[in-house]
Design a protein around this motif. Structure first.
Motif, PDB file in Angstrom:
ATOM      1  N   VAL A  83       0.871  -1.170   0.000  1.00  0.00           N
ATOM      2  CA  VAL A  83       0.000   0.000   0.000  1.00  0.00           C
ATOM      3  C   VAL A  83       0.907   1.218   0.000  1.00  0.00           C
ATOM      4  N   HIS A  84       0.319   2.367  -0.255  1.00  0.00           N
ATOM      5  CA  HIS A  84       1.083   3.614  -0.343  1.00  0.00           C
ATOM      6  C   HIS A  84       0.510   4.601   0.661  1.00  0.00           C
ATOM      7  N   LEU A  85       1.312   4.912   1.678  1.00  0.00           N
ATOM      8  CA  LEU A  85       0.894   5.835   2.730  1.00  0.00           C
ATOM      9  C   LEU A  85       1.292   7.244   2.320  1.00  0.00           C
ATOM     10  N   LEU A  86       0.357   8.155   2.399  1.00  0.00           N
ATOM     11  CA  LEU A  86       0.626   9.556   2.073  1.00  0.00           C
ATOM     12  C   LEU A  86       0.717  10.354   3.365  1.00  0.00           C
ATOM     13  N   TRP A  87       1.914  10.885   3.621  1.00  0.00           N
ATOM     14  CA  TRP A  87       2.197  11.686   4.812  1.00  0.00           C
ATOM     15  C   TRP A  87       2.432  13.133   4.424  1.00  0.00           C
TER      16      TRP A  87
ATOM     17  N   SER B  86       8.244  18.929  14.569  1.00  0.00           N
ATOM     18  CA  SER B  86       7.484  18.770  13.338  1.00  0.00           C
ATOM     19  C   SER B  86       6.121  18.165  13.634  1.00  0.00           C
ATOM     20  N   ASP B  87       5.192  18.411  12.745  1.00  0.00           N
ATOM     21  CA  ASP B  87       3.838  17.894  12.851  1.00  0.00           C
ATOM     22  C   ASP B  87       3.593  17.017  11.633  1.00  0.00           C
ATOM     23  N   GLU B  88       3.278  15.740  11.875  1.00  0.00           N
ATOM     24  CA  GLU B  88       3.058  14.790  10.794  1.00  0.00           C
ATOM     25  C   GLU B  88       1.594  14.381  10.749  1.00  0.00           C
ATOM     26  N   LYS B  89       1.066  14.309   9.532  1.00  0.00           N
ATOM     27  CA  LYS B  89      -0.317  13.891   9.333  1.00  0.00           C
ATOM     28  C   LYS B  89      -0.347  12.783   8.289  1.00  0.00           C
ATOM     29  N   LEU B  90      -1.093  11.724   8.576  1.00  0.00           N
ATOM     30  CA  LEU B  90      -1.333  10.679   7.596  1.00  0.00           C
ATOM     31  C   LEU B  90      -2.586  11.074   6.830  1.00  0.00           C
ATOM     32  N   LEU B  91      -2.425  11.401   5.541  1.00  0.00           N
ATOM     33  CA  LEU B  91      -3.559  11.839   4.739  1.00  0.00           C
ATOM     34  C   LEU B  91      -4.366  10.694   4.173  1.00  0.00           C
ATOM     35  N   GLY B  92      -3.753   9.531   4.006  1.00  0.00           N
ATOM     36  CA  GLY B  92      -4.501   8.393   3.489  1.00  0.00           C
ATOM     37  C   GLY B  92      -3.596   7.242   3.131  1.00  0.00           C
ATOM     38  N   VAL B  93      -4.234   6.102   2.869  1.00  0.00           N
ATOM     39  CA  VAL B  93      -3.540   4.888   2.453  1.00  0.00           C
ATOM     40  C   VAL B  93      -4.170   4.472   1.130  1.00  0.00           C
TER      41      VAL B  93
ATOM     42  N   GLU C 145       0.547  25.822   1.998  1.00  0.00           N
ATOM     43  CA  GLU C 145       1.637  26.653   2.501  1.00  0.00           C
ATOM     44  C   GLU C 145       2.916  25.840   2.726  1.00  0.00           C
ATOM     45  N   ALA C 146       2.809  24.532   2.707  1.00  0.00           N
ATOM     46  CA  ALA C 146       3.980  23.657   2.882  1.00  0.00           C
ATOM     47  C   ALA C 146       3.955  22.568   1.798  1.00  0.00           C
ATOM     48  N   PRO C 147       4.048  22.981   0.527  1.00  0.00           N
ATOM     49  CA  PRO C 147       3.896  22.016  -0.568  1.00  0.00           C
ATOM     50  C   PRO C 147       5.006  20.973  -0.643  1.00  0.00           C
ATOM     51  N   GLY C 148       6.142  21.236  -0.029  1.00  0.00           N
ATOM     52  CA  GLY C 148       7.232  20.267  -0.048  1.00  0.00           C
ATOM     53  C   GLY C 148       7.134  19.220   1.041  1.00  0.00           C
ATOM     54  N   GLY C 149       6.078  19.267   1.838  1.00  0.00           N
ATOM     55  CA  GLY C 149       5.964  18.366   2.976  1.00  0.00           C
ATOM     56  C   GLY C 149       5.331  17.019   2.681  1.00  0.00           C
ATOM     57  N   PHE C 150       4.963  16.760   1.439  1.00  0.00           N
ATOM     58  CA  PHE C 150       4.305  15.506   1.100  1.00  0.00           C
ATOM     59  C   PHE C 150       5.321  14.389   0.865  1.00  0.00           C
ATOM     60  N   GLU C 151       4.966  13.189   1.306  1.00  0.00           N
ATOM     61  CA  GLU C 151       5.809  12.024   1.070  1.00  0.00           C
ATOM     62  C   GLU C 151       4.918  10.797   0.921  1.00  0.00           C
ATOM     63  N   VAL C 152       5.163  10.020  -0.129  1.00  0.00           N
ATOM     64  CA  VAL C 152       4.459   8.762  -0.333  1.00  0.00           C
ATOM     65  C   VAL C 152       5.427   7.649   0.057  1.00  0.00           C
ATOM     66  N   VAL C 153       4.993   6.792   0.979  1.00  0.00           N
ATOM     67  CA  VAL C 153       5.825   5.710   1.481  1.00  0.00           C
ATOM     68  C   VAL C 153       5.168   4.385   1.114  1.00  0.00           C
ATOM     69  N   GLU C 154       5.908   3.546   0.400  1.00  0.00           N
ATOM     70  CA  GLU C 154       5.407   2.217   0.071  1.00  0.00           C
ATOM     71  C   GLU C 154       5.570   1.323   1.303  1.00  0.00           C
ATOM     72  N   TYR C 155       4.512   0.596   1.658  1.00  0.00           N
ATOM     73  CA  TYR C 155       4.525  -0.222   2.860  1.00  0.00           C
ATOM     74  C   TYR C 155       4.003  -1.609   2.523  1.00  0.00           C
ATOM     75  N   GLU C 156       4.771  -2.626   2.886  1.00  0.00           N
ATOM     76  CA  GLU C 156       4.405  -4.004   2.575  1.00  0.00           C
ATOM     77  C   GLU C 156       3.358  -4.525   3.562  1.00  0.00           C
ATOM     78  N   LEU C 157       2.341  -5.174   3.026  1.00  0.00           N
ATOM     79  CA  LEU C 157       1.301  -5.782   3.857  1.00  0.00           C
ATOM     80  C   LEU C 157       1.797  -7.082   4.473  1.00  0.00           C
ATOM     81  N   ASP C 158       1.208  -7.446   5.581  1.00  0.00           N
ATOM     82  CA  ASP C 158       1.501  -8.703   6.274  1.00  0.00           C
ATOM     83  C   ASP C 158       2.955  -8.820   6.697  1.00  0.00           C
ATOM     84  N   ARG C 159       3.585  -7.701   7.004  1.00  0.00           N
ATOM     85  CA  ARG C 159       4.965  -7.679   7.478  1.00  0.00           C
ATOM     86  C   ARG C 159       4.951  -7.327   8.960  1.00  0.00           C
TER      87      ARG C 159
END
Length: 93
Positions: free
Chosen positions: A5-9, A19-26, A48-62
């Motif tokens: 899955v791809h987590l959007l932070w 720092s303040d981190e928000k999980l926007l969706g999976v 106002e913080a357009p560079g703050g996005f990160e997509v993280v690939e995360y393996e299921l059942d790990r």
């Protein structure tokens, strides 16, 4: 090959240096996460913080946190970090 899955932070720096981190969706695909970034950039705060996005690939059942943990003033730390806790397992360092 595993399923992912791809987590959007979104992270932004606060005035006190923390720092303040928000999980926007999976999302099931990287493309869906990227589309959500474009939508979120139109929202207050995220634009106002357009560079703050990160997509993280995360393996299921790990399994994560397989070494346990203890809590100290700095927060949770792996059990191997505790006094007498031994050495980190491969990939834990």
């Amino acid at each position: 090959m595993g399923r992912f899955v791809h987590l959007l932070w979104h992270t932004h720096e606060l005035a006190d240096g923390s720092s303040d981190e928000k999980l926007l969706g999976v999302y099931s695909t990287h493309e869906q996460a990227q589309a959500r970034i474009e939508q979120a950039r139109l929202l207050p705060g995220f634009g106002e913080a357009p560079g703050g996005f990160e997509v993280v690939e995360y393996e299921l059942d790990r399994d994560d946190w397989v070494e346990g943990y203890r809590t100290d003033e700095a927060g949770d730390v792996p059990s191997w970090f505790a006094p007498g806790g031994g050495e980190p397992a491969d990939g834990d360092a």
